[in-house]
Design a protein around this motif. Structure first.
Motif, PDB file in Angstrom:
ATOM      1  N   UNK A   1       0.839  -1.203   0.000  1.00 47.61           N
ATOM      2  CA  UNK A   1       0.000   0.000   0.000  1.00 47.61           C
ATOM      3  C   UNK A   1       0.874   1.254   0.000  1.00 47.61           C
ATOM      4  N   UNK A   2       1.964   1.199   0.764  1.00 45.27           N
ATOM      5  CA  UNK A   2       2.870   2.357   0.771  1.00 45.27           C
ATOM      6  C   UNK A   2       3.474   2.574  -0.610  1.00 45.27           C
ATOM      7  N   UNK A   3       3.833   1.475  -1.259  1.00 46.13           N
ATOM      8  CA  UNK A   3       4.436   1.593  -2.587  1.00 46.13           C
ATOM      9  C   UNK A   3       3.423   2.070  -3.626  1.00 46.13           C
ATOM     10  N   UNK A   4       2.265   1.409  -3.644  1.00 43.40           N
ATOM     11  CA  UNK A   4       1.273   1.693  -4.700  1.00 43.40           C
ATOM     12  C   UNK A   4       0.508   2.975  -4.423  1.00 43.40           C
TER      13      UNK A   4
ATOM     14  N   UNK B   1       3.633   5.495  -5.848  1.00 44.22           N
ATOM     15  CA  UNK B   1       3.168   5.607  -7.236  1.00 44.22           C
ATOM     16  C   UNK B   1       1.972   6.569  -7.340  1.00 44.22           C
ATOM     17  N   UNK B   2       1.128   6.552  -6.318  1.00 45.46           N
ATOM     18  CA  UNK B   2      -0.063   7.407  -6.348  1.00 45.46           C
ATOM     19  C   UNK B   2       0.183   8.830  -5.881  1.00 45.46           C
ATOM     20  N   UNK B   3       1.415   9.116  -5.498  1.00 45.35           N
ATOM     21  CA  UNK B   3       1.779  10.467  -5.033  1.00 45.35           C
ATOM     22  C   UNK B   3       0.906  10.921  -3.854  1.00 45.35           C
ATOM     23  N   UNK B   4       0.662  10.001  -2.955  1.00 44.21           N
ATOM     24  CA  UNK B   4      -0.147  10.382  -1.787  1.00 44.21           C
ATOM     25  C   UNK B   4       0.682  10.586  -0.523  1.00 44.21           C
ATOM     26  N   UNK B   5       1.994  10.477  -0.633  1.00 47.68           N
ATOM     27  CA  UNK B   5       2.843  10.724   0.531  1.00 47.68           C
ATOM     28  C   UNK B   5       3.784  11.879   0.210  1.00 47.68           C
ATOM     29  N   UNK B   6       3.495  13.063   0.625  1.00 47.70           N
ATOM     30  CA  UNK B   6       2.245  13.510   1.246  1.00 47.70           C
ATOM     31  C   UNK B   6       1.199  13.793   0.166  1.00 47.70           C
ATOM     32  N   UNK B   7      -0.057  14.001   0.567  1.00 45.79           N
ATOM     33  CA  UNK B   7      -1.082  14.312  -0.437  1.00 45.79           C
ATOM     34  C   UNK B   7      -0.850  15.677  -1.076  1.00 45.79           C
ATOM     35  N   UNK B   8      -1.456  15.843  -2.231  1.00 43.36           N
ATOM     36  CA  UNK B   8      -1.420  17.175  -2.854  1.00 43.36           C
ATOM     37  C   UNK B   8      -2.211  18.113  -1.950  1.00 43.36           C
TER      38      UNK B   8
ATOM     39  N   UNK C   1      -3.045  15.554  10.790  1.00 46.28           N
ATOM     40  CA  UNK C   1      -4.033  14.682  10.148  1.00 46.28           C
ATOM     41  C   UNK C   1      -3.457  13.819   9.040  1.00 46.28           C
ATOM     42  N   UNK C   2      -2.237  14.094   8.621  1.00 45.29           N
ATOM     43  CA  UNK C   2      -1.613  13.150   7.689  1.00 45.29           C
ATOM     44  C   UNK C   2      -0.463  12.404   8.358  1.00 45.29           C
ATOM     45  N   UNK C   3       0.594  13.127   8.673  1.00 43.61           N
ATOM     46  CA  UNK C   3       1.808  12.439   9.134  1.00 43.61           C
ATOM     47  C   UNK C   3       1.586  11.684  10.437  1.00 43.61           C
ATOM     48  N   UNK C   4       1.040  12.339  11.425  1.00 48.75           N
ATOM     49  CA  UNK C   4       0.863  11.674  12.719  1.00 48.75           C
ATOM     50  C   UNK C   4      -0.148  10.534  12.606  1.00 48.75           C
ATOM     51  N   UNK C   5      -1.321  10.833  12.051  1.00 47.26           N
ATOM     52  CA  UNK C   5      -2.386   9.823  12.035  1.00 47.26           C
ATOM     53  C   UNK C   5      -2.020   8.595  11.204  1.00 47.26           C
ATOM     54  N   UNK C   6      -1.408   8.808  10.049  1.00 44.87           N
ATOM     55  CA  UNK C   6      -1.067   7.649   9.236  1.00 44.87           C
ATOM     56  C   UNK C   6       0.074   6.845   9.855  1.00 44.87           C
ATOM     57  N   UNK C   7       1.046   7.530  10.462  1.00 50.35           N
ATOM     58  CA  UNK C   7       2.130   6.794  11.117  1.00 50.35           C
ATOM     59  C   UNK C   7       1.610   6.000  12.311  1.00 50.35           C
ATOM     60  N   UNK C   8       0.676   6.594  13.033  1.00 43.58           N
ATOM     61  CA  UNK C   8       0.056   5.897  14.169  1.00 43.58           C
ATOM     62  C   UNK C   8      -0.632   4.622  13.676  1.00 43.58           C
TER      63      UNK C   8
END
Lengths: 247, 201
Positions: A28-31, A35-42, A210-217
């Motif tokens: 999921x991290x890779x795809x 690849x989906x440019x979601x880390x981080x989101x636009x 809401x991105x970095x902390x929550x997703x890492x958690x």
């Protein structure tokens, strides 16, 4: 317990299902992520033209990434089932409400993972003919779905914690601290409630909270629970073998 | 198998006995405080860039209500300490009495916050008014959610203390609930001066 079933048969596939957690996470991290440019989101404050520029430049990577995310996203389901099986044996004489909640919540977590990928995939499918505002809307919809459907993931996280805390073993299958972490992590997603109100800052979809902390958690939770499921399975095998021997 | 594996039966989620290892809820508390700590840091950083706005917005808050809430939570926290002491000594009636006192006093915090939120909203001050009020609503709102959860915990403990030995397995839950309630106190003790008192008035 069916005494006719051998231990090998009883615990067959448990480890395979548990291993799907890290496989899901890596894929999921890779795809979805790279690849989906979601880390981080636009960022949410980008203009429609900036969004259109993104899709029209990276459409092939996004197509591949989201196709992969939809493929590997379903692995959250077998991983969830491995946790359910362990939970069912935490207190085998109790009812199975908590483990059932965990199974349904974890299984349904696949829905936002896969469905949000469809929105991003749709944007990448015909980016040359879609209007910039339409592309922006599709991207927003993907993020609003994956972030705002957090509660379905909170349910299994809290359920695991609650079940683990009722474990009467001297050495519980899930340590107390891991149970409390799971409960806290699930409840911490409540910050996502603020996401629709902000396009910049820490609560925006690209914000550090809401991105970095929550997703890492969440990612850490997956690894943590997988580790303790793998530790629990041989213990449960020994417990069942002892019970079969005494039967 | 039950007899085989369910030896000891330690208290779920907590140390089980006074003086035993730290309750597992400390993981929850540490993680929670860490997130609040980062929010506090974000507030101070944002404040340093918009000092005049933050000071003028802060002056719109009612310090007396904030101070009253501080006293309420500290008093309620003291009653929880007394409840834990009573529980350790096996005094069920006293434990329930202190838990009830903590709940009743703590309810004042909720009433005050309702009055304060109502006043702000009536004057058109929302989370989107400016960055100060964004932090005001988020910090006090998230804290309020913790407060409500704490009130539910106190009520459940009061209920269970009437049906179980308070110095048995329930003690771990009372101790954990007390620790959680102190976290609610502690967070407010930081939130109050940061939002209400910083800057000239």
């Amino acid at each position: 317990m069916n005494p006719m079933m051998s231990n090998a048969r009883y615990f067959q596939y448990w480890r395979l299902c548990a291993a799907m957690g890290p496989v899901f996470l890596t894929a999921f991290l890779l795809c979805w992520g790279m690849l989906g440019y979601n880390i981080p989101p636009i960022p949410a404050d980008h203009t429609p033209d900036q969004m259109a520029q993104f899709f029209r430049t990276h459409y092939n990577e996004v197509r591949a990434g989201m196709a992969g995310a939809m493929l590997f996203g379903v692995l959250y389901l077998p991983w969830t089932l491995s946790i359910t099986k362990v939970m069912e044996l935490i207190n085998p004489d109790h009812n199975n409400i908590v483990s059932t909640l965990q199974m349904w919540g974890g299984g349904l977590t696949v829905v936002p993972l896969v469905t949000s990928s469809v929105f991003w995939l749709t944007g990448a499918f015909r980016p040359d003919v879609l209007e910039p505002v339409t592309l922006q809307m599709l991207y927003d919809m993907g993020w609003l779905l994956i972030d705002m459907f957090y509660a379905i993931t909170t349910i299994p996280m809290v359920a695991i914690g609650v079940a683990g805390l009722t474990d009467k073993r001297e050495k519980p299958l899930f340590p107390r601290w891991a149970c409390w972490y799971s409960i806290w992590a699930g409840l911490s997603f409540l910050f996502e409630l603020l996401m629709p109100f902000f396009k910049t800052g820490l609560f925006a979809r690209q914000g550090w909270l809401n991105f970095w902390v929550e997703f890492l958690v969440w990612f850490f939770y997956i690894l943590l629970i997988t580790y303790y499921v793998f530790k629990a399975i041989p213990r449960l095998e020994q417990e069942r073998a002892a019970k079969l021997a005494n039967a | 198998m039950t007899e085989l594996v369910l030896k000891g039966a330690p208290v779920a989620g907590a140390s089980g006995k006074a003086g035993a290892s730290a309750p597992g809820i400390l993981t929850f508390i540490i993680a929670d405080v860490a997130v609040f700590g980062v929010l506090f840091l974000a507030f101070m950083l944002e404040r340093s860039g918009q000092l005049a706005l933050f000071d003028s917005s802060s002056s719109a808050l009612d310090v007396q209500l904030g101070l009253l809430n501080t006293l309420i939570l500290m008093t309620s926290g003291l009653f929880v300490v007394l409840a834990v002491h009573a529980a350790r000594q096996g005094q069920s009636v006293a434990t329930r009495r202190w838990l009830l006192a903590s709940f009743v006093v703590g309810a004042g915090f909720g009433i005050n916050k309702a009055i304060e939120y109502s006043d702000k909203l009536t004057h058109g001050i929302t989370m989107l008014s400016n960055d100060f009020f964004m932090f005001y609503y988020v910090l006090t709102g998230v804290h309020f959610v913790h407060f409500v959860a704490g009130m539910i915990v106190l009520a459940v403990l009061w209920f269970r203390a009437g049906r179980e030995e308070v110095n048995g397995p329930l003690f771990g839950w009372i101790e954990s609930g007390g620790l959680y309630w102190h976290m609610v106190d502690l967070l407010w003790i930081v939130i109050f001066p940061m939002l209400y008192l910083l800057g000239p008035r």
